[in-house]
Scaffold this active site. Sequence first.
Site, PDB file in Angstrom:
ATOM      1  N   LYS A  14       0.827  -1.211   0.000  1.00  0.00           N
ATOM      2  CA  LYS A  14       0.000   0.000   0.000  1.00  0.00           C
ATOM      3  C   LYS A  14       0.865   1.268   0.000  1.00  0.00           C
ATOM      4  O   LYS A  14       0.629   2.191  -0.774  1.00  0.00           O
ATOM      5  CB  LYS A  14      -0.937   0.014   1.224  1.00  0.00           C
ATOM      6  CG  LYS A  14      -1.857  -1.200   1.315  1.00  0.00           C
ATOM      7  CD  LYS A  14      -2.805  -1.121   2.494  1.00  0.00           C
ATOM      8  CE  LYS A  14      -2.155  -1.127   3.857  1.00  0.00           C
ATOM      9  NZ  LYS A  14      -1.471  -2.392   4.225  1.00  0.00           N
ATOM     10  N   ARG A  89      -9.962   0.494   8.645  1.00  0.00           N
ATOM     11  CA  ARG A  89      -9.492  -0.843   9.014  1.00  0.00           C
ATOM     12  C   ARG A  89     -10.518  -1.608   9.823  1.00  0.00           C
ATOM     13  O   ARG A  89     -10.258  -2.749  10.210  1.00  0.00           O
ATOM     14  CB  ARG A  89      -8.239  -0.681   9.869  1.00  0.00           C
ATOM     15  CG  ARG A  89      -6.967  -1.159   9.191  1.00  0.00           C
ATOM     16  CD  ARG A  89      -5.830  -0.736  10.095  1.00  0.00           C
ATOM     17  NE  ARG A  89      -4.679  -1.529   9.937  1.00  0.00           N
ATOM     18  CZ  ARG A  89      -3.563  -1.110   9.321  1.00  0.00           C
ATOM     19  NH1 ARG A  89      -3.508   0.070   8.757  1.00  0.00           N
ATOM     20  NH2 ARG A  89      -2.513  -1.874   9.273  1.00  0.00           N
ATOM     21  N   ARG A 128      12.102  -5.921   5.378  1.00  0.00           N
ATOM     22  CA  ARG A 128      12.070  -4.481   5.648  1.00  0.00           C
ATOM     23  C   ARG A 128      12.549  -4.191   7.070  1.00  0.00           C
ATOM     24  O   ARG A 128      13.181  -3.170   7.325  1.00  0.00           O
ATOM     25  CB  ARG A 128      10.646  -3.938   5.447  1.00  0.00           C
ATOM     26  CG  ARG A 128      10.596  -2.422   5.579  1.00  0.00           C
ATOM     27  CD  ARG A 128       9.226  -1.852   5.289  1.00  0.00           C
ATOM     28  NE  ARG A 128       8.258  -2.249   6.291  1.00  0.00           N
ATOM     29  CZ  ARG A 128       6.965  -1.954   6.248  1.00  0.00           C
ATOM     30  NH1 ARG A 128       6.498  -1.256   5.229  1.00  0.00           N
ATOM     31  NH2 ARG A 128       6.144  -2.350   7.191  1.00  0.00           N
ATOM     32  N   ARG A 134      11.257   0.127  12.090  1.00  0.00           N
ATOM     33  CA  ARG A 134       9.881  -0.041  12.614  1.00  0.00           C
ATOM     34  C   ARG A 134       9.869  -1.204  13.588  1.00  0.00           C
ATOM     35  O   ARG A 134      10.156  -2.334  13.218  1.00  0.00           O
ATOM     36  CB  ARG A 134       8.903  -0.292  11.461  1.00  0.00           C
ATOM     37  CG  ARG A 134       8.329   0.987  10.902  1.00  0.00           C
ATOM     38  CD  ARG A 134       7.349   0.737   9.794  1.00  0.00           C
ATOM     39  NE  ARG A 134       6.166  -0.007  10.191  1.00  0.00           N
ATOM     40  CZ  ARG A 134       5.085  -0.123   9.429  1.00  0.00           C
ATOM     41  NH1 ARG A 134       5.043   0.479   8.256  1.00  0.00           N
ATOM     42  NH2 ARG A 134       4.048  -0.817   9.849  1.00  0.00           N
ATOM     43  N   ARG A 146      -0.248  -8.948  13.293  1.00  0.00           N
ATOM     44  CA  ARG A 146      -0.835  -7.888  12.442  1.00  0.00           C
ATOM     45  C   ARG A 146      -1.700  -8.512  11.350  1.00  0.00           C
ATOM     46  O   ARG A 146      -2.788  -8.007  11.030  1.00  0.00           O
ATOM     47  CB  ARG A 146       0.283  -7.039  11.809  1.00  0.00           C
ATOM     48  CG  ARG A 146       0.937  -6.096  12.812  1.00  0.00           C
ATOM     49  CD  ARG A 146       2.331  -5.667  12.368  1.00  0.00           C
ATOM     50  NE  ARG A 146       2.342  -4.904  11.134  1.00  0.00           N
ATOM     51  CZ  ARG A 146       3.457  -4.645  10.440  1.00  0.00           C
ATOM     52  NH1 ARG A 146       4.627  -5.078  10.870  1.00  0.00           N
ATOM     53  NH2 ARG A 146       3.388  -3.930   9.338  1.00  0.00           N
TER      54      ARG A 146
HETATM   55  P1  AP5 Z   1       4.665  -1.491   1.869  1.00  0.00           P
HETATM   56  O1  AP5 Z   1       4.420  -0.738   0.621  1.00  0.00           O
HETATM   57  O2  AP5 Z   1       5.216  -0.748   3.033  1.00  0.00           O
HETATM   58  O3  AP5 Z   1       3.353  -2.291   2.299  1.00  0.00           O
HETATM   59  P2  AP5 Z   1       2.140  -1.786   3.171  1.00  0.00           P
HETATM   60  O4  AP5 Z   1       0.941  -2.550   2.690  1.00  0.00           O
HETATM   61  O5  AP5 Z   1       2.050  -0.303   3.182  1.00  0.00           O
HETATM   62  O6  AP5 Z   1       2.658  -2.374   4.559  1.00  0.00           O
HETATM   63  P3  AP5 Z   1       2.734  -1.711   5.994  1.00  0.00           P
HETATM   64  O7  AP5 Z   1       3.571  -2.602   6.837  1.00  0.00           O
HETATM   65  O8  AP5 Z   1       3.161  -0.303   5.949  1.00  0.00           O
HETATM   66  O9  AP5 Z   1       1.257  -1.885   6.360  1.00  0.00           O
HETATM   67  P4  AP5 Z   1       0.557  -1.934   7.685  1.00  0.00           P
HETATM   68  O10 AP5 Z   1      -0.830  -1.983   7.242  1.00  0.00           O
HETATM   69  O11 AP5 Z   1       0.967  -2.991   8.642  1.00  0.00           O
HETATM   70  O12 AP5 Z   1       1.134  -0.632   8.367  1.00  0.00           O
HETATM   71  P5  AP5 Z   1       0.461   0.690   8.847  1.00  0.00           P
HETATM   72  O13 AP5 Z   1       1.520   1.686   8.900  1.00  0.00           O
HETATM   73  O14 AP5 Z   1      -0.786   0.981   8.088  1.00  0.00           O
HETATM   74  O15 AP5 Z   1       5.608  -2.730   1.485  1.00  0.00           O
HETATM   75  C1  AP5 Z   1       6.110  -3.596   2.460  1.00  0.00           C
HETATM   76  C2  AP5 Z   1       7.503  -4.066   2.006  1.00  0.00           C
HETATM   77  O16 AP5 Z   1       7.367  -4.844   0.818  1.00  0.00           O
HETATM   78  C3  AP5 Z   1       8.452  -2.908   1.660  1.00  0.00           C
HETATM   79  O17 AP5 Z   1       9.723  -3.239   2.098  1.00  0.00           O
HETATM   80  C4  AP5 Z   1       8.388  -2.832   0.132  1.00  0.00           C
HETATM   81  O18 AP5 Z   1       9.589  -2.362  -0.426  1.00  0.00           O
HETATM   82  C5  AP5 Z   1       8.124  -4.274  -0.245  1.00  0.00           C
HETATM   83  N1  AP5 Z   1       7.348  -4.414  -1.469  1.00  0.00           N
HETATM   84  C6  AP5 Z   1       6.286  -3.638  -1.860  1.00  0.00           C
HETATM   85  N2  AP5 Z   1       5.789  -4.083  -3.027  1.00  0.00           N
HETATM   86  C7  AP5 Z   1       6.544  -5.161  -3.375  1.00  0.00           C
HETATM   87  C8  AP5 Z   1       6.516  -6.067  -4.492  1.00  0.00           C
HETATM   88  N3  AP5 Z   1       5.619  -5.926  -5.468  1.00  0.00           N
HETATM   89  N4  AP5 Z   1       7.422  -7.057  -4.510  1.00  0.00           N
HETATM   90  C9  AP5 Z   1       8.343  -7.214  -3.502  1.00  0.00           C
HETATM   91  N5  AP5 Z   1       8.419  -6.387  -2.429  1.00  0.00           N
HETATM   92  C10 AP5 Z   1       7.525  -5.385  -2.373  1.00  0.00           C
HETATM   93  O19 AP5 Z   1      -0.020   0.285  10.326  1.00  0.00           O
HETATM   94  C11 AP5 Z   1       0.901   0.027  11.369  1.00  0.00           C
HETATM   95  C12 AP5 Z   1       0.132  -0.108  12.678  1.00  0.00           C
HETATM   96  O20 AP5 Z   1      -0.507   1.145  12.979  1.00  0.00           O
HETATM   97  C13 AP5 Z   1      -1.002  -1.135  12.693  1.00  0.00           C
HETATM   98  O21 AP5 Z   1      -0.541  -2.438  13.005  1.00  0.00           O
HETATM   99  C14 AP5 Z   1      -1.919  -0.562  13.779  1.00  0.00           C
HETATM  100  O22 AP5 Z   1      -1.436  -0.862  15.073  1.00  0.00           O
HETATM  101  C15 AP5 Z   1      -1.791   0.946  13.571  1.00  0.00           C
HETATM  102  N6  AP5 Z   1      -2.815   1.482  12.650  1.00  0.00           N
HETATM  103  C16 AP5 Z   1      -2.589   2.081  11.445  1.00  0.00           C
HETATM  104  N7  AP5 Z   1      -3.752   2.434  10.879  1.00  0.00           N
HETATM  105  C17 AP5 Z   1      -4.727   2.061  11.732  1.00  0.00           C
HETATM  106  C18 AP5 Z   1      -6.143   2.146  11.689  1.00  0.00           C
HETATM  107  N8  AP5 Z   1      -6.800   2.680  10.639  1.00  0.00           N
HETATM  108  N9  AP5 Z   1      -6.844   1.652  12.742  1.00  0.00           N
HETATM  109  C19 AP5 Z   1      -6.220   1.116  13.807  1.00  0.00           C
HETATM  110  N10 AP5 Z   1      -4.871   0.995  13.917  1.00  0.00           N
HETATM  111  C20 AP5 Z   1      -4.130   1.470  12.881  1.00  0.00           C
END
Ligand code: AP5
Length: 191
Positions: A14, A89, A128, A134, A146
Amino acid sequence: MFNLILFGPPGSGKGTQSENLIAKYGLKHLSTGDLLRSEIAQQTALGIEAKKVMDKGELVPDEVVIGMISSAIDNNETVKGFLFDGFPRTAAQAEALDKLLDLKKSSIAVMLALEVGEEELVKRLMKRGETSGRSDDTNESVIRARITEYHNKTTAVADYYKQFDKVTMIKGEGSIDDIFNSLSSEIDSRI
Ligand code: AP5
């Protein structure tokens, strides 16, 4: 306004795809994960509480993230549209978002949902974690927690938007460019 939700499990790409999509379409990127990490970096009371939950791989309470998104929408009155990343979410967050956008006489145009297998997600996030700093990426059991939160609470968000026929599934494995092209085609057909 053109408002898009980029949806998918942790590690599905994402954040990676958001960067390219906002550059191409001029949308305002709203990532609740980034907003929360900014609060943690500033050591605000909200950030200190949120970190405890995030380090366990659990979701931060709905009212906290809905409050952050509400302020962000209010602070960006003149944008062409929003790209929501990591929000909504839960079903409650989805309903709250629809109400917030309704107040602006706007709505979600489409949810694009990235599909990636669990072992690929774990592999990406562990990799990552070697460099990202992180804390929720460094431990495999937190990464799997997660993903479990995603299955237990977040997949309901796709069901919520499916009833309005707004969900398109996108293959999230393969090259970043190919996935970007698939996402762009879907957006181009609606914008
Ligand atoms: P990346 O692009 O970072 O993937 P992502 O889907 O954004 O993953 P995140 O880990 O950032 O998602 P998340 O949902 O856990 O985190 P968030 O910050 O929202 O890619 C991941 C890796 O893969 C990278 O290294 C990239 O280079 C690689 N990659 C990408 N595409 C690729 C491909 N095609 N091939 C190979 N490699 C690839 O949430 C974190 C925490 O915050 C949550 O756990 C929760 O506690 C809290 N939180 C956030 N939002 C909410 C909400 N709305 N409600 C409640 N809690 C929340």
